[in-house]
Design a protein around this motif. Structure first.
Motif, mmCIF file in Angstrom:
data_model
loop_
_atom_site.group_PDB
_atom_site.id
_atom_site.type_symbol
_atom_site.label_atom_id
_atom_site.label_comp_id
_atom_site.label_asym_id
_atom_site.label_seq_id
_atom_site.Cartn_x
_atom_site.Cartn_y
_atom_site.Cartn_z
ATOM 1 N N HIS A 84 0.846 -1.209 0.000
ATOM 2 C CA HIS A 84 0.000 0.000 0.000
ATOM 3 C C HIS A 84 0.876 1.252 0.000
ATOM 4 O O HIS A 84 0.571 2.221 -0.691
ATOM 5 N N GLU A 85 1.953 1.234 0.767
ATOM 6 C CA GLU A 85 2.864 2.384 0.801
ATOM 7 C C GLU A 85 3.561 2.590 -0.538
ATOM 8 O O GLU A 85 3.891 3.719 -0.898
ATOM 9 N N ARG A 86 3.772 1.515 -1.289
ATOM 10 C CA ARG A 86 4.440 1.594 -2.598
ATOM 11 C C ARG A 86 3.470 1.862 -3.738
ATOM 12 O O ARG A 86 3.876 1.915 -4.888
ATOM 13 N N GLY A 87 2.181 1.987 -3.429
ATOM 14 C CA GLY A 87 1.227 2.377 -4.459
ATOM 15 C C GLY A 87 0.266 1.314 -4.930
ATOM 16 O O GLY A 87 -0.455 1.522 -5.913
ATOM 17 N N TRP A 88 0.197 0.182 -4.276
ATOM 18 C CA TRP A 88 -0.748 -0.860 -4.673
ATOM 19 C C TRP A 88 -2.155 -0.455 -4.282
ATOM 20 O O TRP A 88 -2.433 -0.143 -3.137
ATOM 21 N N ASP A 89 -3.070 -0.455 -5.247
ATOM 22 C CA ASP A 89 -4.476 -0.175 -4.984
ATOM 23 C C ASP A 89 -5.266 -1.420 -5.376
ATOM 24 O O ASP A 89 -5.514 -1.659 -6.561
ATOM 25 N N HIS A 92 -8.674 -1.421 -7.806
ATOM 26 C CA HIS A 92 -8.681 -1.156 -9.240
ATOM 27 C C HIS A 92 -8.151 -2.361 -9.996
ATOM 28 O O HIS A 92 -7.219 -3.020 -9.547
ATOM 29 N N PHE A 97 0.499 -6.376 -9.173
ATOM 30 C CA PHE A 97 1.520 -5.517 -8.569
ATOM 31 C C PHE A 97 2.564 -6.467 -8.008
ATOM 32 O O PHE A 97 2.252 -7.320 -7.170
#
Length: 123
Positions: A84-89, A92, A97
């Motif tokens: 989550h901190e690295r941008g995994w959403d 969507h 990832f």
């Protein structure tokens, strides 16, 4: 792409339910210790973008005696937070990832404790 429900485990991280799974059998490359130990994570409902985490070690059932470790729920939860901190959403859709964790990443995820690697006994 959703991960199979059979053989998966549920985990709740920060009040969000996820499903995670380690592949049941190693691929040929993983069996020869050429590929890393991996596990997949996705939201329980609705499934979205999959998180595919690669660890810097071999699978415990690899055919060669390389260093290995067990994938435990604490590691999965820490990997989810780091993703989550690295941008995994996960809500969507899209390609998986795929963060590759290093030994230093594992030490940081486990609150400064070095990873507990095991070297299986060779017969």
């Amino acid at each position: 792409m959703a991960i199979p429900k059979k053989g998966s485990r549920l985990i709740t991280v920060d009040d969000i339910a996820y499903r995670w799974r380690v592949r049941h059998k190693p691929t040929y490359c993983q069996g020869n210790s050429w590929g890393p130990l991996t596990f997949a994570v996705e939201l329980v409902d609705p499934p979205g973008r999959v998180l595919l985490v690669s660890l810097p070690c071999s699978r415990p059932d690899a055919w060669l005696g390389e260093r290995t470790m067990a994938v435990r729920p604490a590691l999965v939860a820490a990997a989810i937070r780091a993703a989550h901190e690295r941008g995994w959403d996960p809500q969507h859709a899209g390609n998986a990832f795929e963060p590759s964790l290093t030994d230093d990443d594992l030490t940081n995820l486990m609150n400064g404790r070095p990873p507990a690697y095991e070297v299986p006994f060779m017969r």
